[in-house]
Design a protein around this motif. Structure first.
Motif, short mmCIF file in Angstrom:
data_model
loop_
_atom_site.label_atom_id
_atom_site.label_comp_id
_atom_site.label_asym_id
_atom_site.label_seq_id
_atom_site.Cartn_x
_atom_site.Cartn_y
_atom_site.Cartn_z
N PHE A 1 -4.91 4.06 9.53
CA PHE A 1 -5.44 2.71 9.34
C PHE A 1 -4.30 1.70 9.30
O PHE A 1 -4.37 0.66 9.96
N TRP A 2 -3.26 2.00 8.56
CA TRP A 2 -2.13 1.07 8.42
C TRP A 2 -1.33 1.00 9.72
O TRP A 2 -0.83 -0.07 10.08
N ALA B 1 -15.14 -5.54 5.37
CA ALA B 1 -13.70 -5.69 5.26
C ALA B 1 -13.41 -6.82 4.30
O ALA B 1 -14.24 -7.70 4.08
N HIS C 1 -15.85 3.67 5.83
CA HIS C 1 -14.76 2.80 5.50
C HIS C 1 -14.78 2.58 4.00
O HIS C 1 -15.88 2.49 3.42
N TYR C 2 -13.71 2.53 3.26
CA TYR C 2 -12.34 2.74 3.68
C TYR C 2 -12.09 4.21 4.04
O TYR C 2 -12.91 5.06 3.65
N PRO C 3 -10.97 4.53 4.70
CA PRO C 3 -10.75 5.89 5.16
C PRO C 3 -10.81 6.94 4.05
O PRO C 3 -10.33 6.72 2.96
N LEU D 1 -1.47 -7.43 7.43
CA LEU D 1 -2.73 -7.45 6.67
C LEU D 1 -3.80 -8.21 7.44
O LEU D 1 -3.50 -9.13 8.21
N PRO E 1 0.83 -1.21 0.00
CA PRO E 1 0.00 0.00 0.00
C PRO E 1 0.87 1.26 0.00
O PRO E 1 2.01 1.23 0.46
N HIS E 2 0.30 2.32 -0.53
CA HIS E 2 0.96 3.62 -0.50
C HIS E 2 0.05 4.60 0.24
O HIS E 2 -0.72 5.33 -0.38
N PRO E 3 0.13 4.58 1.58
CA PRO E 3 -0.81 5.39 2.37
C PRO E 3 -0.62 6.89 2.11
O PRO E 3 0.45 7.33 1.75
N THR E 4 -1.71 7.61 2.34
CA THR E 4 -1.67 9.07 2.31
C THR E 4 -1.86 9.54 3.76
O THR E 4 -2.19 8.73 4.64
N THR F 1 -4.97 8.16 5.23
CA THR F 1 -5.14 6.73 5.46
C THR F 1 -4.06 6.10 6.35
O THR F 1 -4.21 4.96 6.77
#
Lengths: 139, 384
Positions: free
Chosen positions: A19-20, A99, A41-43, A130, A10-13, A16
């Motif tokens: 969440f990770w 989910a 959801h999702y964020p 995960l 994943p490439h969170p921002t 987000t």
């Protein structure tokens, strides 16, 4: 070997990342609007109920039921070739959002709509933590 | 104001379909099909004053100005809805010609999905797949077959829909591709062939999935008035609409994962057209996967939700059947040109130019698009 992890990551921002961060410590976080209390959801940045951007994070209880699934035979990404076929579950979490996660501990043939499942966490090599699902224990 | 019969499809064109038959880049395939469509209409390339390139990243409006020497392009737009883009572009083009912005809008597509980058493997590069890309791709939800399969599985569990019913769609579509004579797949297919084909993403077997193709297709949308003077019989757009599902970017979070954008678009298009599903004589239904055809038939109203499996049984979708569907062979057996080939075929049918696959007496039909996880589009047309 840290460079052996070949699955997509994943490439969170900034929206987000929490969440990770939650998954990394074994929590499945859901956004809750601070104004109206609606879960989303999702964020994402805005509550679609009241348009407030103020939010907090709540941890899912981890219980849910099977909404649907697919058994993935053809690996469309080489990172998943070794574990194919794998089963992806879509799960209704008790909180009311859904989910997704791979199934563990049950053959796909035993799946049915509404089957109780429990959320777990799994980390492969240097990859991210995960969510996964196992059959819920009898109570 | 309504777009009812304000626009007409005046030109259709396509390249040869079949692996290894095409030469050139995705851009040149697109140009080849566009020139064929413009010539079919009896227009000059310089008459084109609007263009809606399908947002595959291959061509932009400027490419058509440059290649055709268009002196004054007055309208350009994109309708980035994946497989719903081409039919959604009919609505946009009709709005443009109805309001006098322009007279002749070109809708082109060209791609090298077979020899170039496979479409199924690169969807996550598109911004509309950003959410799935972050939250589901790492779990193994990589390609459209996997993304859509849980919808089909739930339909099967709720309604008893079977893989053999899905096979009916693949088999009928293959039969039509063979009649077409310009199709990628030319070998007859049986239900048993389908049942014996390898599993891709359960419940989707290989023959539930569409092709990856090289080719091009294009249509010209003109104002209904301008269409009177052109070469071909007019095919009027009676109704057109697009619709977006709830939670459009991620199926997992959709309140009803079976509900697609067409559920919103179809009633609008029928209301505009002033007809009902029972009036439809031929239907070109977007068929990226067999299940997607079945579900759209339900959402359009040809049968009730959950009854799609029974509806498609017994060759009902064949030429001469209850509702002839995908008379050209569709994405499953002709070519994957994101549904532009479906528009081409509907127009061909309504003009009476369907050749061996002609549905006898068909003068009124519809075409749908489906893409980007459930966006929908629909156009209802008649000869007139």
């Amino acid at each position: 070997m840290s460079d052996s992890f070949t699955k997509p990551i994943p490439h969170p921002t900034p929206d987000t990342q929490p969440f990770w961060d939650g998954l990394a410590r074994g929590e499945y976080l859901i956004q809750r609007c601070k104004e109206c209390g609606k879960l989303r959801h999702y964020p994402r940045p805005v509550c679609d109920g009241c348009w407030s951007m103020a939010h907090e994070w709540v941890a899912a209880s981890g219980s849910g039921t099977v909404h649907s699934w697919t058994v993935c035979h053809h690996p469309f990404h080489m990172g998943f070739k070794a574990q194919s076929p794998y089963t992806l579950l879509t799960v209704d979490l008790a909180e009311g959002v859904r989910a997704q996660g791979q199934l563990r501990g049950l053959p796909a043939e035993a799946l049915r709509l509404g089957l109780p499942v429990a959320l777990g966490y799994e980390r492969e090599g240097e990859g991210p933590v995960l969510p996964i699902f196992r059959p819920a224990e009898e109570t | 104001m309504s777009l009812f019969e304000k626009a007409a499809i005046t030109g259709i064109g396509e390249t040869a379909h079949g692996r290894g038959l095409q030469q050139g880049s995705a851009l040149s395939l697109q140009m080849q099909a566009s020139l064929a469509a413009i010539a079919d209409a009896g227009l000059s390339p310089r008459d084109i004053d609007g263009v809606i390139p399908v947002a595959t990243g291959v061509a932009v409006a400027e490419d058509f100005i440059t290649n055709f020497g268009i002196p004054d392009l007055r309208f350009s737009a994109t309708t980035p809805m994946g497989g719903a883009s081409c039919v959604a572009a009919i609505q946009a083009a009709a709005a443009a010609v109805a309001t006098g912005i322009c007279r002749h809008v070109l809708l082109p597509i060209g791609r090298t999905g077979y020899s170039g980058t496979r479409i199924g493997a690169r969807v996550h590069e598109m911004p509309q797949f950003r959410t799935i890309g972050e939250f589901e791709l790492p779990l193994g939800n990589v390609a459209p077959a996997q993304i859509y399969a849980p919808m089909a599985r739930r339909h099967m569990e709720l309604y008893g829909t079977t893989s053999r019913q899905l096979a009916e769609i693949a088999v009928t579509t293959r039969r039509h591709a063979i009649l077409n004579g310009n199709a990628g797949m030319t070998k007859p297919l049986t239900i048993e062939d389908h049942q014996n084909s390898r599993m891709i993403a359960d419940p989707f077997r290989l023959f539930d999935c569409s092709l990856e193709s090289d080719g091009g297709a294009a249509v010209v949308v003109s104002s209904a008035e301008a269409a009177r003077d052109l070469r071909q019989p007019r095919v009027l757009v009676m109704g057109a609409a697009e619709g977006h599902p709830d939670s459009p970017s991620v199926i997992t979070q959709r309140p009803d994962i079976l509900r697609i954008g067409l559920a919103k678009a179809a009633p609008r298009a029928f209301a505009m057209a002033g007809v009902t599903p029972s009036d439809i004589q031929v239907a070109e239904i977007y068929d990226c996967f067999t299940y997607v055809v079945l579900r759209q038939l339900e959402e359009i109203g040809f049968c009730k939700p959950g009854e799609g499996g029974a509806f498609v049984e017994g060759g009902a979708l064949g030429i001469g059947g209850r509702l002839p569907v995908n008379t050209h062979g569709g994405l499953l057996s002709q070519a994957h040109l994101a549904g532009m080939n479906h528009i081409v075929e509907l127009v061909r049918q309504l003009r009476g130019q369907g050749g061996a696959a002609q549905v006898e007496g068909a003068t009124l039909g519809l075409v749908t698009g489906y893409g980007d996880m459930g966006d929908g589009s629909i156009a209802i047309m008649r000869r007139g």
